[in-house]
Design a protein around this motif. Structure first.
Motif, PDB file in Angstrom:
ATOM      1  N   ILE A 156       0.856  -1.183   0.000  1.00 35.14           N
ATOM      2  CA  ILE A 156       0.000   0.000   0.000  1.00 35.14           C
ATOM      3  C   ILE A 156       0.897   1.239   0.000  1.00 35.14           C
ATOM      4  N   PHE A 157       0.649   2.111  -0.938  1.00 35.05           N
ATOM      5  CA  PHE A 157       1.436   3.330  -1.077  1.00 35.05           C
ATOM      6  C   PHE A 157       0.538   4.545  -0.869  1.00 35.05           C
ATOM      7  N   SER A 158       1.142   5.594  -0.356  1.00 27.29           N
ATOM      8  CA  SER A 158       0.455   6.875  -0.232  1.00 27.29           C
ATOM      9  C   SER A 158       0.787   7.728  -1.449  1.00 27.29           C
ATOM     10  N   ILE A 159      -0.231   8.306  -2.050  1.00 31.38           N
ATOM     11  CA  ILE A 159      -0.020   9.131  -3.240  1.00 31.38           C
ATOM     12  C   ILE A 159       0.549  10.477  -2.815  1.00 31.38           C
ATOM     13  N   GLN A 160       1.782  10.735  -3.252  1.00 32.72           N
ATOM     14  CA  GLN A 160       2.459  11.962  -2.856  1.00 32.72           C
ATOM     15  C   GLN A 160       2.251  13.082  -3.860  1.00 32.72           C
ATOM     16  N   GLY A 161       2.038  12.734  -5.119  1.00 36.69           N
ATOM     17  CA  GLY A 161       1.858  13.768  -6.135  1.00 36.69           C
ATOM     18  C   GLY A 161       1.273  13.190  -7.406  1.00 36.69           C
ATOM     19  N   ILE A 162       0.805  14.080  -8.267  1.00 39.11           N
ATOM     20  CA  ILE A 162       0.239  13.719  -9.568  1.00 39.11           C
ATOM     21  C   ILE A 162       1.038  14.454 -10.636  1.00 39.11           C
ATOM     22  N   TYR A 163       1.465  13.724 -11.638  1.00 34.89           N
ATOM     23  CA  TYR A 163       2.251  14.346 -12.696  1.00 34.89           C
ATOM     24  C   TYR A 163       1.524  14.232 -14.035  1.00 34.89           C
ATOM     25  N   ARG A 164       1.924  15.094 -14.936  1.00 29.37           N
ATOM     26  CA  ARG A 164       1.271  15.162 -16.237  1.00 29.37           C
ATOM     27  C   ARG A 164       2.321  15.354 -17.320  1.00 29.37           C
ATOM     28  N   VAL A 165       2.273  14.500 -18.339  1.00 30.87           N
ATOM     29  CA  VAL A 165       3.166  14.617 -19.491  1.00 30.87           C
ATOM     30  C   VAL A 165       2.374  15.210 -20.650  1.00 30.87           C
ATOM     31  N   PRO A 166       2.848  16.275 -21.274  1.00 34.97           N
ATOM     32  CA  PRO A 166       2.097  16.894 -22.369  1.00 34.97           C
ATOM     33  C   PRO A 166       1.843  15.910 -23.500  1.00 34.97           C
ATOM     34  N   GLY A 167       0.696  16.051 -24.133  1.00 35.92           N
ATOM     35  CA  GLY A 167       0.373  15.220 -25.279  1.00 35.92           C
ATOM     36  C   GLY A 167      -0.248  13.881 -24.942  1.00 35.92           C
ATOM     37  N   ARG A 168      -0.538  13.640 -23.669  1.00 33.44           N
ATOM     38  CA  ARG A 168      -1.129  12.349 -23.262  1.00 33.44           C
ATOM     39  C   ARG A 168      -0.297  11.174 -23.764  1.00 33.44           C
ATOM     40  N   MET A 169       0.998  11.265 -23.567  1.00 35.24           N
ATOM     41  CA  MET A 169       1.880  10.220 -24.051  1.00 35.24           C
ATOM     42  C   MET A 169       1.741   8.965 -23.198  1.00 35.24           C
ATOM     43  N   LEU A 170       2.178   7.840 -23.758  1.00 30.49           N
ATOM     44  CA  LEU A 170       2.128   6.566 -23.055  1.00 30.49           C
ATOM     45  C   LEU A 170       3.292   6.513 -22.068  1.00 30.49           C
ATOM     46  N   VAL A 171       3.009   6.794 -20.807  1.00 33.06           N
ATOM     47  CA  VAL A 171       4.021   6.811 -19.757  1.00 33.06           C
ATOM     48  C   VAL A 171       3.529   5.931 -18.606  1.00 33.06           C
ATOM     49  N   PRO A 172       4.406   5.563 -17.663  1.00 36.32           N
ATOM     50  CA  PRO A 172       3.958   4.747 -16.531  1.00 36.32           C
ATOM     51  C   PRO A 172       2.849   5.442 -15.739  1.00 36.32           C
ATOM     52  N   ASP A 173       1.870   4.645 -15.305  1.00 35.88           N
ATOM     53  CA  ASP A 173       0.799   5.199 -14.464  1.00 35.88           C
ATOM     54  C   ASP A 173       1.285   5.493 -13.058  1.00 35.88           C
ATOM     55  N   ILE A 174       2.314   4.736 -12.616  1.00 40.61           N
ATOM     56  CA  ILE A 174       2.767   4.841 -11.230  1.00 40.61           C
ATOM     57  C   ILE A 174       4.291   4.903 -11.203  1.00 40.61           C
ATOM     58  N   LEU A 175       4.834   5.904 -10.502  1.00 44.97           N
ATOM     59  CA  LEU A 175       6.268   5.997 -10.243  1.00 44.97           C
ATOM     60  C   LEU A 175       6.492   5.668  -8.777  1.00 44.97           C
ATOM     61  N   LEU A 176       7.412   4.731  -8.505  1.00 41.94           N
ATOM     62  CA  LEU A 176       7.635   4.225  -7.149  1.00 41.94           C
ATOM     63  C   LEU A 176       9.094   4.398  -6.753  1.00 41.94           C
ATOM     64  N   PRO A 177       9.384   4.429  -5.436  1.00 39.84           N
ATOM     65  CA  PRO A 177      10.780   4.485  -4.991  1.00 39.84           C
ATOM     66  C   PRO A 177      11.472   3.143  -5.192  1.00 39.84           C
ATOM     67  N   HIS A 178      12.802   3.112  -5.004  1.00 40.59           N
ATOM     68  CA  HIS A 178      13.597   1.903  -5.236  1.00 40.59           C
ATOM     69  C   HIS A 178      13.629   1.006  -3.994  1.00 40.59           C
ATOM     70  N   SER A 179      12.499   0.686  -3.455  1.00 41.19           N
ATOM     71  CA  SER A 179      12.517  -0.131  -2.242  1.00 41.19           C
ATOM     72  C   SER A 179      11.426  -1.204  -2.272  1.00 41.19           C
ATOM     73  N   LEU A 180      11.199  -1.769  -3.446  1.00 45.91           N
ATOM     74  CA  LEU A 180      10.175  -2.800  -3.563  1.00 45.91           C
ATOM     75  C   LEU A 180      10.756  -4.171  -3.218  1.00 45.91           C
ATOM     76  N   GLU A 181       9.959  -4.956  -2.536  1.00 48.56           N
ATOM     77  CA  GLU A 181      10.349  -6.333  -2.251  1.00 48.56           C
ATOM     78  C   GLU A 181       9.886  -7.282  -3.342  1.00 48.56           C
ATOM     79  N   ALA A 182       8.992  -6.813  -4.190  1.00 45.88           N
ATOM     80  CA  ALA A 182       8.499  -7.632  -5.302  1.00 45.88           C
ATOM     81  C   ALA A 182       8.525  -6.778  -6.566  1.00 45.88           C
ATOM     82  N   GLY A 183       8.173  -7.388  -7.684  1.00 45.42           N
ATOM     83  CA  GLY A 183       8.178  -6.672  -8.946  1.00 45.42           C
ATOM     84  C   GLY A 183       9.126  -7.302  -9.942  1.00 45.42           C
ATOM     85  N   THR A 184       9.009  -6.887 -11.161  1.00 44.60           N
ATOM     86  CA  THR A 184       9.824  -7.437 -12.235  1.00 44.60           C
ATOM     87  C   THR A 184      11.122  -6.663 -12.347  1.00 44.60           C
ATOM     88  N   PRO A 185      12.281  -7.330 -12.206  1.00 41.65           N
ATOM     89  CA  PRO A 185      13.559  -6.604 -12.308  1.00 41.65           C
ATOM     90  C   PRO A 185      13.767  -6.066 -13.719  1.00 41.65           C
TER      91      PRO A 185
END
Length: 372
Positions: A156-185
């Motif tokens: 569970i993460f707390s949403i710290q901010g909302i970002y916007r890339v001009p042009g509605r480009m295909l970018v990640p929905d979620i940016l996370l810090p480098h401290s995950l115990e799971a996920g795809t390397p």
């Protein structure tokens, strides 16, 4: 010096005569050249600004290359040049209560800061940044919590901010810090020189066929190519308009030479060399070009400086120039002194080229003039 002063005096008398009609035509030619130059610089500056803003926004959220493995295990070594920077991260698709979303743990606070539209851009452990599209779809805001399910683990993460890339480009929905115990390397790679990116991709595909390579430019190429094609099309049309304005000034010079043919013949008969007669024509062409450039350059600067106000005024009268709804961005602009100089040089060269018919006419006039 005195001879050139006399030539400049003749240039002024022939071009800016007291006859009202000719002065009006000369002023119209200068205005056309100035407007053509202004529009060339404005369109090029705005289009280049759009490309830079979209590219900067995407690269703030994504590295130049993102390398993952189908097996979930990255190779021990990859053929990467010394000019690139490689950082271990995690990236892929994760499940949230709002559907499947792309995530990445690669994060550059300095680059992402200008894109933050709500909250803060600096990530702390346990916090996340989400894209504007996800925030609008899920009705999330800074301070809300977001559970993210990775393979075999849910955090569970707390949403710290909302970002916007001009042009509605295909970018990640979620940016996370480098401290995950799971996920795809994954391996985030930034390149110092973008021109080598295709070579690096080819080398990786040959030496490590099991890896999956996700270049950032592949997601932006389609939209940027549309902007580039629009810039080329509009640029061609504006170059053509500038050329027409230049050749209109050339037609004016030809008419002046035709009307003053008798006077020019007398000058040639009394010993004025053909070179000086041609210098008069070139000075008239240079005067028209310099006047148009002197008017067009500050107009271009002013238009770019107050571009948003001008767009709002045009929208009020029903002219949709660079609509925000379509572009999904305000009007950016990127100009350099070289941009102004290049277009000014092109305009000056076109006006000089348009004086060729007048030069040919003055040559025939001097050759048929009776000699004293």
């Amino acid at each position: 010096m005195a001879r050139w002063a006399y030539i400049l005096h003749l240039t002024h008398q022939l071009l800016w005569t007291r006859r009202g009609a000719q002065r009006i035509v000369a002023s119209v030619c200068v205005t056309g050249i100035a407007l053509g130059l202004m529009l060339q610089i404005v369109v090029r500056g705005v289009m280049d600004g759009m490309v830079r803003e979209i590219d900067a926004g995407v690269h703030a959220c994504m590295p130049d290359l993102l390398i993952t493995s189908r097996s979930g295990i990255l190779p021990g070594s990859l053929p990467l040049p010394a000019t690139c920077t490689a950082t271990l991260c995690q990236a892929g698709i994760a499940a949230t209560p709002h559907g499947l979303n792309r995530y990445i743990t690669w994060h550059n606070p300095e680059l992402i800061a200008p894109l933050i539209i709500s909250g803060q851009g600096k990530l702390n452990p346990g916090n996340a940044l989400i894209s504007q599209s996800l925030a609008e779809k899920a009705k999330l805001k800074p301070g809300d919590t977001l559970p993210i399910q990775f393979p075999g683990d849910t955090q569970i993460f707390s949403i710290q901010g909302i970002y916007r890339v001009p042009g509605r480009m295909l970018v990640p929905d979620i940016l996370l810090p480098h401290s995950l115990e799971a996920g795809t390397p994954a391996l985030a790679i930034n390149l110092s020189e973008q021109r080598h990116i295709n070579t690096i991709i080819q080398n990786l595909q040959k030496s490590a066929p099991e890896v999956e390579i996700h270049p950032t430019h592949a997601d932006t190429a389609a939209w940027l190519s549309i902007i580039q094609r629009a810039k080329q099309t509009m640029g061609f049309i504006l170059y053509l308009c500038t050329a027409l304005a230049a050749f209109a000034s050339g037609a004016l010079l030809w008419v002046i030479c035709l009307q003053r043919r008798h006077e020019l013949s007398i000058m040639a008969a009394y010993g004025m060399p053909p070179g000086k007669l041609r210098a008069i024509i070139l000075c008239m062409a240079g005067s028209v070009a310099a006047s148009g450039i002197a008017l067009g350059l500050p107009l271009a600067w002013a238009t770019l400086h107050w571009r948003e106000a001008i767009r709002e005024i045009l929208a009020e009268i029903g002219v949709q120039a660079f609509p925000v709804e379509v572009l999904d961005m305000s009007l950016p602009a990127h100009t350099t002194p070289g941009l102004y100089l290049t277009h000014a040089f092109f305009t000056f060269a076109m006006v000089l080229l348009s004086s060729v018919p007048a030069l040919r006419l003055i040559l025939r006039t001097s050759s048929h003039a009776p000699q004293q």
